[in-house]
Design a protein around this motif. Sequence first.
Motif, PDB file in Angstrom:
ATOM      1  N   GLY A 298      85.718  33.904   6.390  1.00  0.00           N
ATOM      2  CA  GLY A 298      84.937  33.853   7.612  1.00  0.00           C
ATOM      3  C   GLY A 298      83.614  33.182   7.356  1.00  0.00           C
ATOM      4  O   GLY A 298      83.238  32.929   6.208  1.00  0.00           O
ATOM      5  N   ARG A 299      82.925  32.904   8.412  1.00  0.00           N
ATOM      6  CA  ARG A 299      81.632  32.239   8.289  1.00  0.00           C
ATOM      7  C   ARG A 299      80.532  33.274   8.127  1.00  0.00           C
ATOM      8  O   ARG A 299      80.532  34.308   8.786  1.00  0.00           O
ATOM      9  N   ARG A 300      79.627  32.964   7.250  1.00  0.00           N
ATOM     10  CA  ARG A 300      78.452  33.813   7.059  1.00  0.00           C
ATOM     11  C   ARG A 300      77.259  32.989   7.507  1.00  0.00           C
ATOM     12  O   ARG A 300      76.890  32.006   6.869  1.00  0.00           O
ATOM     13  N   LEU A 301      76.702  33.356   8.602  1.00  0.00           N
ATOM     14  CA  LEU A 301      75.569  32.614   9.128  1.00  0.00           C
ATOM     15  C   LEU A 301      74.295  33.098   8.466  1.00  0.00           C
ATOM     16  O   LEU A 301      74.012  34.293   8.425  1.00  0.00           O
ATOM     17  N   LYS A 302      73.539  32.171   7.945  1.00  0.00           N
ATOM     18  CA  LYS A 302      72.271  32.473   7.281  1.00  0.00           C
ATOM     19  C   LYS A 302      71.166  31.957   8.169  1.00  0.00           C
ATOM     20  O   LYS A 302      71.193  30.807   8.604  1.00  0.00           O
ATOM     21  N   SER A 303      70.202  32.799   8.430  1.00  0.00           N
ATOM     22  CA  SER A 303      69.091  32.360   9.268  1.00  0.00           C
ATOM     23  C   SER A 303      68.243  31.344   8.504  1.00  0.00           C
ATOM     24  O   SER A 303      68.150  31.371   7.282  1.00  0.00           O
ATOM     25  N   PHE A 304      67.655  30.446   9.255  1.00  0.00           N
ATOM     26  CA  PHE A 304      66.779  29.428   8.681  1.00  0.00           C
ATOM     27  C   PHE A 304      65.387  30.043   8.620  1.00  0.00           C
ATOM     28  O   PHE A 304      64.677  30.111   9.614  1.00  0.00           O
ATOM     29  N   ASP A 305      65.030  30.529   7.432  1.00  0.00           N
ATOM     30  CA  ASP A 305      63.746  31.204   7.295  1.00  0.00           C
ATOM     31  C   ASP A 305      62.919  30.573   6.183  1.00  0.00           C
ATOM     32  O   ASP A 305      63.289  29.558   5.598  1.00  0.00           O
ATOM     33  N   ARG A 306      61.797  31.194   5.880  1.00  0.00           N
ATOM     34  CA  ARG A 306      60.875  30.692   4.864  1.00  0.00           C
ATOM     35  C   ARG A 306      61.542  30.580   3.495  1.00  0.00           C
ATOM     36  O   ARG A 306      61.321  29.624   2.757  1.00  0.00           O
ATOM     37  N   ASN A 307      62.367  31.555   3.138  1.00  0.00           N
ATOM     38  CA  ASN A 307      63.035  31.527   1.833  1.00  0.00           C
ATOM     39  C   ASN A 307      63.946  30.315   1.683  1.00  0.00           C
ATOM     40  O   ASN A 307      64.055  29.751   0.590  1.00  0.00           O
ATOM     41  N   VAL A 308      64.611  29.913   2.763  1.00  0.00           N
ATOM     42  CA  VAL A 308      65.489  28.742   2.710  1.00  0.00           C
ATOM     43  C   VAL A 308      64.652  27.484   2.449  1.00  0.00           C
ATOM     44  O   VAL A 308      65.010  26.655   1.615  1.00  0.00           O
ATOM     45  N   VAL A 309      63.532  27.372   3.134  1.00  0.00           N
ATOM     46  CA  VAL A 309      62.681  26.194   2.968  1.00  0.00           C
ATOM     47  C   VAL A 309      62.070  26.167   1.567  1.00  0.00           C
ATOM     48  O   VAL A 309      62.146  25.155   0.856  1.00  0.00           O
ATOM     49  N   VAL A 310      61.488  27.278   1.132  1.00  0.00           N
ATOM     50  CA  VAL A 310      60.855  27.332  -0.184  1.00  0.00           C
ATOM     51  C   VAL A 310      61.904  27.117  -1.283  1.00  0.00           C
ATOM     52  O   VAL A 310      61.699  26.354  -2.232  1.00  0.00           O
ATOM     53  N   GLY A 311      63.051  27.779  -1.157  1.00  0.00           N
ATOM     54  CA  GLY A 311      64.119  27.607  -2.142  1.00  0.00           C
ATOM     55  C   GLY A 311      64.604  26.169  -2.207  1.00  0.00           C
ATOM     56  O   GLY A 311      64.843  25.633  -3.291  1.00  0.00           O
ATOM     57  N   GLY A 312      64.737  25.516  -1.062  1.00  0.00           N
ATOM     58  CA  GLY A 312      65.153  24.124  -1.027  1.00  0.00           C
ATOM     59  C   GLY A 312      64.144  23.203  -1.704  1.00  0.00           C
ATOM     60  O   GLY A 312      64.517  22.281  -2.439  1.00  0.00           O
ATOM     61  N   VAL A 313      62.869  23.466  -1.470  1.00  0.00           N
ATOM     62  CA  VAL A 313      61.825  22.645  -2.101  1.00  0.00           C
ATOM     63  C   VAL A 313      61.833  22.845  -3.615  1.00  0.00           C
ATOM     64  O   VAL A 313      61.785  21.876  -4.391  1.00  0.00           O
ATOM     65  N   VAL A 314      61.924  24.083  -4.065  1.00  0.00           N
ATOM     66  CA  VAL A 314      61.929  24.361  -5.501  1.00  0.00           C
ATOM     67  C   VAL A 314      63.189  23.793  -6.149  1.00  0.00           C
ATOM     68  O   VAL A 314      63.130  23.159  -7.211  1.00  0.00           O
ATOM     69  N   PHE A 315      64.348  23.992  -5.509  1.00  0.00           N
ATOM     70  CA  PHE A 315      65.604  23.433  -6.020  1.00  0.00           C
ATOM     71  C   PHE A 315      65.507  21.912  -6.116  1.00  0.00           C
ATOM     72  O   PHE A 315      65.893  21.309  -7.117  1.00  0.00           O
ATOM     73  N   GLY A 316      64.997  21.277  -5.071  1.00  0.00           N
ATOM     74  CA  GLY A 316      64.857  19.824  -5.063  1.00  0.00           C
ATOM     75  C   GLY A 316      63.920  19.324  -6.146  1.00  0.00           C
ATOM     76  O   GLY A 316      64.177  18.290  -6.780  1.00  0.00           O
ATOM     77  N   ALA A 317      62.839  20.062  -6.386  1.00  0.00           N
ATOM     78  CA  ALA A 317      61.912  19.663  -7.454  1.00  0.00           C
ATOM     79  C   ALA A 317      62.599  19.748  -8.813  1.00  0.00           C
ATOM     80  O   ALA A 317      62.496  18.833  -9.632  1.00  0.00           O
TER      81      ALA A 317
END
Length: 144
Positions: free
Chosen positions: A70-89
């Motif tokens: 099934g699909r697990r919907l994850k809200s677009f929150d601060r952790n997603v943005v910060v995690g994406g920036v850190v992962f990208g770096a």
Amino acid sequence: MLVVVAGGLIFGFGLAVSNMARPEVVLDFLQFDDFGLVFVMGGAAVVTGTVFALAEAFGDRAPITGRDYGRRLKSFDRNVVVGGVVFGAGWGISGICPGAAYASLGVGNYPILIAIGGMFVGAYLQGLWRARRADSAATGTSAD
């Protein structure tokens, strides 16, 4: 479990064949010199989407967890943005993404163990940080 091992073998083989297990190829993509990664990821997304659609239609449980598909919907929150920036770096600095790092070992890139070690240490430190935040939040709310 055999299905999971087979999937991992196919994944690693695909990364090696497409040269995505080579950090210099990934760095060329990040510097806009080679867009092969777009086609590799696009093809992978189409195949994965198809497999998940079929798994939801014909499968009853996920191979590792045994849970329903099934699909697990994850809200677009601060952790997603910060995690994406850190992962990208980290991706930009090392030139390799986690899946490709493991596949890179298979093509003889043993210095990548340094990056893999860094990933484990980073994930461990984040887990400690999150646990301490949860403990301090629980202490703060229980005192009220």
